[in-house]
Design a protein around this motif. Structure first.
Motif, PDB file in Angstrom:
ATOM      1  N   VAL A 210       0.818  -1.212   0.000  1.00 28.00           N
ATOM      2  CA  VAL A 210       0.000   0.000   0.000  1.00 28.00           C
ATOM      3  C   VAL A 210       0.853   1.263   0.000  1.00 28.00           C
ATOM      4  O   VAL A 210       0.587   2.206  -0.757  1.00 28.00           O
ATOM      5  N   TYR A 211       1.876   1.290   0.816  1.00 25.40           N
ATOM      6  CA  TYR A 211       2.680   2.505   0.953  1.00 25.40           C
ATOM      7  C   TYR A 211       3.980   2.442   0.157  1.00 25.40           C
ATOM      8  O   TYR A 211       4.806   3.364   0.253  1.00 25.40           O
ATOM      9  N   HIS A 212       4.182   1.378  -0.590  1.00 27.28           N
ATOM     10  CA  HIS A 212       5.334   1.254  -1.493  1.00 27.28           C
ATOM     11  C   HIS A 212       6.648   1.517  -0.771  1.00 27.28           C
ATOM     12  O   HIS A 212       7.482   2.313  -1.219  1.00 27.28           O
ATOM     13  N   GLN A 213       6.806   0.874   0.384  1.00 30.61           N
ATOM     14  CA  GLN A 213       8.026   0.939   1.201  1.00 30.61           C
ATOM     15  C   GLN A 213       8.345   2.356   1.658  1.00 30.61           C
ATOM     16  O   GLN A 213       9.501   2.694   1.926  1.00 30.61           O
ATOM     17  N   GLN A 214       7.308   3.167   1.761  1.00 30.35           N
ATOM     18  CA  GLN A 214       7.490   4.528   2.292  1.00 30.35           C
ATOM     19  C   GLN A 214       7.756   4.489   3.794  1.00 30.35           C
ATOM     20  O   GLN A 214       8.475   5.332   4.327  1.00 30.35           O
ATOM     21  N   PHE A 215       7.197   3.494   4.472  1.00 33.58           N
ATOM     22  CA  PHE A 215       7.317   3.392   5.917  1.00 33.58           C
ATOM     23  C   PHE A 215       8.317   2.322   6.317  1.00 33.58           C
ATOM     24  O   PHE A 215       8.563   1.355   5.590  1.00 33.58           O
ATOM     25  N   GLU A 253      -7.258  -9.655   9.833  1.00 32.85           N
ATOM     26  CA  GLU A 253      -7.537  -8.397   9.138  1.00 32.85           C
ATOM     27  C   GLU A 253      -6.539  -7.317   9.565  1.00 32.85           C
ATOM     28  O   GLU A 253      -6.025  -7.335  10.685  1.00 32.85           O
ATOM     29  N   ILE A 254      -6.317  -6.382   8.644  1.00 36.84           N
ATOM     30  CA  ILE A 254      -5.452  -5.229   8.890  1.00 36.84           C
ATOM     31  C   ILE A 254      -6.321  -3.989   9.068  1.00 36.84           C
ATOM     32  O   ILE A 254      -7.266  -3.764   8.314  1.00 36.84           O
ATOM     33  N   TYR A 255      -6.002  -3.188  10.100  1.00 39.16           N
ATOM     34  CA  TYR A 255      -6.669  -1.902  10.281  1.00 39.16           C
ATOM     35  C   TYR A 255      -5.602  -0.811  10.255  1.00 39.16           C
ATOM     36  O   TYR A 255      -4.656  -0.830  11.042  1.00 39.16           O
ATOM     37  N   ASP A 256      -5.765   0.134   9.326  1.00 42.05           N
ATOM     38  CA  ASP A 256      -4.767   1.180   9.114  1.00 42.05           C
ATOM     39  C   ASP A 256      -5.085   2.387   9.997  1.00 42.05           C
ATOM     40  O   ASP A 256      -5.812   3.295   9.588  1.00 42.05           O
ATOM     41  N   ASP A 257      -4.535   2.403  11.194  1.00 36.96           N
ATOM     42  CA  ASP A 257      -4.761   3.506  12.116  1.00 36.96           C
ATOM     43  C   ASP A 257      -4.046   4.764  11.651  1.00 36.96           C
ATOM     44  O   ASP A 257      -4.491   5.880  11.939  1.00 36.96           O
ATOM     45  N   TYR A 258      -2.943   4.627  10.907  1.00 37.30           N
ATOM     46  CA  TYR A 258      -2.226   5.800  10.384  1.00 37.30           C
ATOM     47  C   TYR A 258      -3.125   6.590   9.443  1.00 37.30           C
ATOM     48  O   TYR A 258      -3.226   7.813   9.544  1.00 37.30           O
ATOM     49  N   ASP A 296     -13.250  11.329   2.880  1.00 33.39           N
ATOM     50  CA  ASP A 296     -12.601  10.098   2.417  1.00 33.39           C
ATOM     51  C   ASP A 296     -11.214  10.452   1.893  1.00 33.39           C
ATOM     52  O   ASP A 296     -11.058  10.908   0.753  1.00 33.39           O
ATOM     53  N   VAL A 297     -10.214  10.254   2.746  1.00 28.38           N
ATOM     54  CA  VAL A 297      -8.840  10.589   2.362  1.00 28.38           C
ATOM     55  C   VAL A 297      -8.249   9.427   1.580  1.00 28.38           C
ATOM     56  O   VAL A 297      -8.228   8.294   2.072  1.00 28.38           O
ATOM     57  N   PRO A 298      -7.787   9.653   0.352  1.00 23.61           N
ATOM     58  CA  PRO A 298      -7.178   8.561  -0.429  1.00 23.61           C
ATOM     59  C   PRO A 298      -5.963   7.999   0.297  1.00 23.61           C
ATOM     60  O   PRO A 298      -5.191   8.729   0.912  1.00 23.61           O
ATOM     61  N   ILE A 299      -5.801   6.699   0.226  1.00 25.93           N
ATOM     62  CA  ILE A 299      -4.711   6.043   0.921  1.00 25.93           C
ATOM     63  C   ILE A 299      -3.384   6.332   0.226  1.00 25.93           C
ATOM     64  O   ILE A 299      -3.319   6.460  -0.998  1.00 25.93           O
ATOM     65  N   ASN A 300      -2.329   6.488   1.026  1.00 24.21           N
ATOM     66  CA  ASN A 300      -0.969   6.735   0.543  1.00 24.21           C
ATOM     67  C   ASN A 300      -0.883   7.971  -0.342  1.00 24.21           C
ATOM     68  O   ASN A 300      -0.163   8.003  -1.334  1.00 24.21           O
TER      69      ASN A 300
END
Length: 395
Positions: A210-215, A253-258, A296-300
């Motif tokens: 999802v974050y393309h190794q940004q994190f 499941e994954i929950y994206d708190d960030y 609705d903020v787009p992810i990444n």
């Protein structure tokens, strides 16, 4: 010849003095009369008592005290390590039940279960005095006592078995049950190594996809309340951007708190902007309104430190706490609100305005995407709905 074979089989027991007196006499008589058996039998050397003077006795006592002191020191340091690993989240190391395994190994090595318990008790009392958190350490001591007790009990059973077969089986069941219970208690508080690696792999895969190794994944912690693991992430370019990714074990499941925190920050910012704008550009009493913007903020796309992007559409819910006697009165209030929001410069996808009737369940409701409605159009579009406040606003 048959008797010779029987004597040869009994010789190891005879040397260890594990035969009856009658058997012992028969073996000795046979060895005297049988040259073949006596030739293969090597009698043990007689015990020689070496006289020890007082100075040597004193030296031996000092050596014994030194070795005992070293044992106590090793036990105490090992227990400190076990308690430390139990209390600290250490990125997977704490998922191994050290508080059970270390006392288990110490009991097998030194065979001093009572001393291990005493040292644990002294350690917990010292921690209570040092931190002055008596209630906390009492709870911790109960947990540590159960966990360590499981390891010590099983090791004690291994070291010292009962002679009775029934007692052996009963002791094994009790000690094994206590050991298993201790491991279950530990896993419920700290998780286990298998689920830790499962969670770490799932969170790392999510970040890469999802974050393309940004994190960078800096740590994975267990949350016993939600049966989940928390992955702490930090932006590689800006360490101010940090957050948490949740992995729920049971649901996988994954929950994206960030992302949620990024969205929440923008929504709070929009709420403050709107409240200030309405207060400055109208005579409306802001104390009677509660604003709930949803974005609705787009992810990444945005970071947790970014401000609201005006191009993102807003779904705005407005709760009017005043109770109106008629639909027309509420329509006038809606008209004034829409007139003010027209000039805010923000992009509204929809605006929904509520007002609860006296019964507390039904509401006057206006939902529109057109901010330039006339008073007559607003009155026609108003609806009377059966709806609880908790259901509408998630309170």
């Amino acid at each position: 010849m048959c008797k010779c074979e029987m004597i040869k089989d009994l010789l190891p027991l005879y040397e260890e003095d594990l035969v009856s007196e009658q058997t012992k006499q028969e073996i000795e008589e046979h060895l005297k009369s049988c040259a073949n058996c006596s030739s293969i039998y090597d009698p043990p050397l007689p015990k020689i008592e070496v006289p020890i003077n007082e100075q040597e006795k004193k030296g031996l006592k000092q050596l014994k005290r030194m070795l005992t002191g070293q044992q106590y020191f090793a036990i105490f340091i090992s227990l400190i390590v076990a308690v430390y690993l139990f209390l600290q989240p250490l990125a997977g190391i704490d998922t191994i039940p050290w508080i059970v395994l270390i006392p288990f190994c110490l009991t097998l090595l030194y065979r001093q279960p009572k001393n291990i318990f005493y040292m644990l008790l002294i350690m917990m009392i010292c921690l209570m005095i040092a931190t002055k958190e008596v209630a906390y350490w009492i709870i911790m001591f109960l947990q540590i006592f159960i966990l360590s007790g499981g390891g010590i009990a099983l090791a004690s059973w291994i070291v010292r078995k009962h002679k009775s077969t029934t007692m052996q089986i009963l002791s094994l069941i009790i000690c094994g049950g206590l050991f298993y219970y201790a491991l279950m208690v530990y896993s419920s508080a700290k998780g286990n190594l298998l689920t830790y690696w499962q969670a770490k792999t799932a969170i790392q895969t999510y970040i890469d996809d999802v974050y393309h190794q940004q994190f960078t994944l800096t740590n994975v912690r267990y949350n016993p309340k939600g049966a989940s693991y928390l992955g702490d992430v930090v932006d590689q370019e800006d360490p101010r951007n940090s957050g948490t990714i949740y992995y729920y074990i049971n649901a996988n499941e994954i929950y994206d708190d960030y992302r949620f925190r990024t969205q929440l920050k923008m929504e709070d910012e929009v709420q403050q902007i709107l409240e200030l704008f309405i207060a400055l550009h109208s005579d409306l009493n802001m104390e009677q309104f509660s604003l709930y913007p949803q974005i609705d903020v787009p992810i990444n796309t945005y970071k947790s430190t970014d401000s609201y992007d005006p191009s993102l559409p807003i779904r705005l819910n407005i709760l009017d706490d005043v109770t109106y006697d008629s639909k027309e009165e509420f329509a006038k209030q809606c008209y004034e609100l829409l007139q003010v929001l027209q000039f805010s410069g923000l992009h509204f996808e929809t605006i929904t305005i509520y007002s609860f009737l006296e019964d507390g369940n039904r509401t006057y409701t206006l939902t529109t995407s057109n901010l330039s409605l006339s008073l007559e159009e607003i009155t026609r579009q108003l609806t009377l709905e059966d709806s609880l406040k908790e259901k509408e606003f998630g309170m």
